[in-house]
Scaffold this motif. Structure first.
Motif, PDB file in Angstrom:
ATOM      1  N   LEU A  92       0.802  -1.224   0.000  1.00  0.00           N
ATOM      2  CA  LEU A  92       0.000   0.000   0.000  1.00  0.00           C
ATOM      3  C   LEU A  92       0.838   1.280   0.000  1.00  0.00           C
ATOM      4  O   LEU A  92       1.726   1.448   0.848  1.00  0.00           O
ATOM      5  N   SER A  94      -0.061   4.281   0.956  1.00  0.00           N
ATOM      6  CA  SER A  94      -0.279   5.073   2.165  1.00  0.00           C
ATOM      7  C   SER A  94       0.652   4.638   3.286  1.00  0.00           C
ATOM      8  O   SER A  94       1.215   5.480   4.011  1.00  0.00           O
ATOM      9  N   ASP A 180      -6.630  -2.698   2.927  1.00  0.00           N
ATOM     10  CA  ASP A 180      -7.023  -1.931   4.115  1.00  0.00           C
ATOM     11  C   ASP A 180      -5.769  -1.445   4.827  1.00  0.00           C
ATOM     12  O   ASP A 180      -4.998  -2.240   5.361  1.00  0.00           O
ATOM     13  N   TYR A 181      -5.546  -0.121   4.839  1.00  0.00           N
ATOM     14  CA  TYR A 181      -4.298   0.408   5.399  1.00  0.00           C
ATOM     15  C   TYR A 181      -4.162   0.104   6.888  1.00  0.00           C
ATOM     16  O   TYR A 181      -3.049  -0.091   7.398  1.00  0.00           O
ATOM     17  N   LYS A 182      -5.276   0.035   7.608  1.00  0.00           N
ATOM     18  CA  LYS A 182      -5.206  -0.280   9.038  1.00  0.00           C
ATOM     19  C   LYS A 182      -4.719  -1.713   9.243  1.00  0.00           C
ATOM     20  O   LYS A 182      -3.898  -1.985  10.110  1.00  0.00           O
ATOM     21  N   ILE A 207      -1.330   8.495   8.256  1.00  0.00           N
ATOM     22  CA  ILE A 207      -2.153   8.288   7.054  1.00  0.00           C
ATOM     23  C   ILE A 207      -3.423   9.118   7.124  1.00  0.00           C
ATOM     24  O   ILE A 207      -3.787   9.819   6.163  1.00  0.00           O
ATOM     25  N   GLU A 208      -4.105   9.054   8.249  1.00  0.00           N
ATOM     26  CA  GLU A 208      -5.392   9.737   8.373  1.00  0.00           C
ATOM     27  C   GLU A 208      -5.232  11.248   8.506  1.00  0.00           C
ATOM     28  O   GLU A 208      -6.071  12.017   8.017  1.00  0.00           O
ATOM     29  N   GLN A 213      -4.670   7.764   2.489  1.00  0.00           N
ATOM     30  CA  GLN A 213      -5.489   6.664   1.980  1.00  0.00           C
ATOM     31  C   GLN A 213      -6.012   6.961   0.577  1.00  0.00           C
ATOM     32  O   GLN A 213      -6.362   6.029  -0.173  1.00  0.00           O
ATOM     33  N   ASN A 214      -6.072   8.227   0.196  1.00  0.00           N
ATOM     34  CA  ASN A 214      -6.500   8.594  -1.160  1.00  0.00           C
ATOM     35  C   ASN A 214      -5.498   8.097  -2.209  1.00  0.00           C
ATOM     36  O   ASN A 214      -5.870   7.828  -3.348  1.00  0.00           O
ATOM     37  N   ASP A 216      -4.021   5.296  -2.075  1.00  0.00           N
ATOM     38  CA  ASP A 216      -4.336   3.888  -2.303  1.00  0.00           C
ATOM     39  C   ASP A 216      -5.389   3.743  -3.394  1.00  0.00           C
ATOM     40  O   ASP A 216      -5.265   2.900  -4.288  1.00  0.00           O
ATOM     41  N   GLN A 217      -6.430   4.570  -3.323  1.00  0.00           N
ATOM     42  CA  GLN A 217      -7.503   4.478  -4.310  1.00  0.00           C
ATOM     43  C   GLN A 217      -6.986   4.787  -5.713  1.00  0.00           C
ATOM     44  O   GLN A 217      -7.412   4.171  -6.694  1.00  0.00           O
TER      45      GLN A 217
END
Length: 500
Positions: A92, A94, A180-182, A207-208, A213-214, A216-217
């Motif tokens: 990932l 992120s 899922d980054y978490k 990340i948050e 996380q954007n 990743d998308q």
């Protein structure tokens, strides 16, 4: 870059534990360099932060973005490399970016400013390096020496090289492809990347806070592998018109006026007729698959990034060829081998359909059992007789790595052989198998066996998890006990790998 494999005996360990070669590096040589400025503080390993070398003052904490580098400048400099990490390594972006910020002090570390080295990796990159003083454990005490660290042309390259680490070390393969980054952050910590209990939480907060996380998308678009299997339920004719055929091979006169370009047909089955694959679209009416949208004349390996799949000979034995994800192969027709559809891609070389764009991708790569890292504060060693080895809890400490030389049930639990007659509890390491997960073809189940070698009633579905009551050898293969007189073959778990 292979993981550093530590010692196979306690005597060797006492001489070398704490040596400063990081898991990242396959470069073992260090040398003096008169150009190093003597006032620079030596870099040291810090397993709490990660796998590399860091400033002695550096701690695991949310980076201070106002220290010297604006966060937008920092992230813009590494974004492309991070996004490419997903495409090349299935890791990932992120999490990569957050780790870069944490481990480089937001781009302010000495290695980062001097060599674009964000992660403190030793060795050389394409022959390029910089020399820094480091503290290493030699003959029972720390000494300062000058060591080589990788020098990169830019931050993006450092990030991409960091991605190599996760694909080169099998113990991290359980997080490749996870979206899922978490979950990835937790797996990175669980797999032993860093020892600080707050490491995963720190990654998630970075990340948050910065919306990573954007990234990743963005990376998921057209790059995610394995890709979903291409549907074979409906075929659309792609040529001006095509003829229909009987199963006998006879061409059906006038059917080219029926099977016209753009018409859709429900697929009821497949068959090799006249040397080519045909689609059953009626009672005894077939059309050439190559003339439709589900043409399989060219096959693409649909598996995990940078990994390969097995091929087979017609007699069912393994062929020497391994085919890499994303590569394409000419299909010369299909046959059924070992109960599975396989495509011929060479002379007596057959590729399982489940590893192509028309398959379900198959099992995940097996989790490596070659090296075990201690995950508890300390653990005792044992003899094969079951006797506990006094004082060994001072040797088998959290974060130390051990080469696995064998496995054995001792005192009712599985133990790992790490020396001549020195065993440690498997449950206290990164290759803990107290819970086993069925690793097979998505949507399918695997058989279980009784202690006498006959099949048990239960079939266990792919992805389900089961408590492990210990292993036995049944039918000449290792199996885990998952219920009373019910055993699951190891090859069907996260520690095994079967192609089907």
């Amino acid at each position: 870059m292979k993981s550093k494999k530590l010692l196979v005996s306690l005597a060797t360990l006492l001489l070398t534990t704490g040596a400063a070669l990081p898991v990242f590096s396959n470069i073992n040589s260090v040398k003096a360099d008169a150009t190093v400025q003597q006032h620079e503080a030596p870099l040291v390993q810090n397993s709490k932060i990660g796998q590399g070398f860091y400033s002695p003052s550096q701690k695991l904490a949310l980076p201070n973005p106002m220290l010297r580098t604006d966060p937008s400048i920092f992230f813009n400099s590494i974004k492309q490399g991070a996004v490419d990490t997903w495409k090349k390594h299935n890791f990932l972006p992120s999490v990569t970016a957050a780790q870069a910020a944490i481990e480089s002090g937001w781009g302010t570390s000495g290695l980062t400013t001097a060599a674009n080295n964000l992660f403190g990796i030793k060795g050389r990159y394409n022959g390029q390096y910089i020399v820094f003083p480091t503290q290493e454990w030699v003959n029972g005490h720390y000494v300062t020496i000058n060591a080589e660290f990788r020098k990169y042309p830019n931050w993006a390259t450092s990030v991409e090289d960091h991605g190599n680490f996760f694909t080169d070390n099998e113990r991290y393969h359980n997080l490749l492809g996870v979206k899922d980054y978490k979950q990835v952050a937790k797996l990175v910590q669980q797999d032993g990347y860093a020892t600080d209990p707050n490491y995963a939480a720190t990654i998630i907060r970075v990340i948050e806070q910065y919306g990573l996380q954007n990234w990743d998308q963005e990376a998921f678009i057209n790059t995610s592998v394995p890709k979903p299997a291409q549907s074979e339920s409906t075929a659309r004719v792609t040529v001006n018109s095509t003829f229909g055929y009987r199963s006998s091979g006879a061409q059906m006169s006038g059917t080219n006026n029926v099977f016209k370009k753009g018409t859709n047909w429900k697929v009821n089955g497949f068959k090799m007729i006249n040397g080519q694959e045909m689609l059953l679209v009626g009672g005894d009416e077939y059309i050439p698959r190559k003339d439709t949208t589900i043409d399989n004349s060219i096959l693409e390996i649909n598996y995990y990034s940078n990994l390969t799949v097995n091929t087979y000979k017609k007699d069912g034995t393994l062929a020497p060829n391994k085919l890499k994800t994303g590569t394409k192969w000419k299909n010369s027709g299909f046959t059924t081998i070992k109960g599975q559809v396989m495509y011929q891609v060479g002379r007596d070389v057959y590729l399982p359909k489940l590893y192509t764009q028309f398959g379900a991708s198959g099992p995940k790569p097996a989790q490596s059992e070659s090296t075990a890292r201690i995950t508890v504060n300390s653990t005792f060693g044992y003899r094969s007789s079951g006797a506990q080895m006094s004082g060994t809890n001072n040797v088998f400490k959290k974060g130390t790595n051990w080469k696995v030389c064998g496995l054995k049930m001792i005192n009712g639990q599985e133990m790992i052989l790490v020396g001549g007659d020195e065993y440690i509890p498997r449950k206290d390491t990164t290759i803990d198998n107290r819970v086993v997960e069925v690793n097979y073809i998505p949507g399918q189940s695997v058989p279980t066996y009784k202690l006498d070698g006959t099949m048990a009633i239960d079939k266990l579905k792919n992805g389900t998890k089961w408590k492990n009551g210990g292993f036995r050898m049944i039918n000449n293969e290792q199996m885990y006990q998952v219920s009373t007189n019910e055993y699951l073959p190891k090859k069907f778990t996260q520690f095994g790998h079967v192609d089907f």
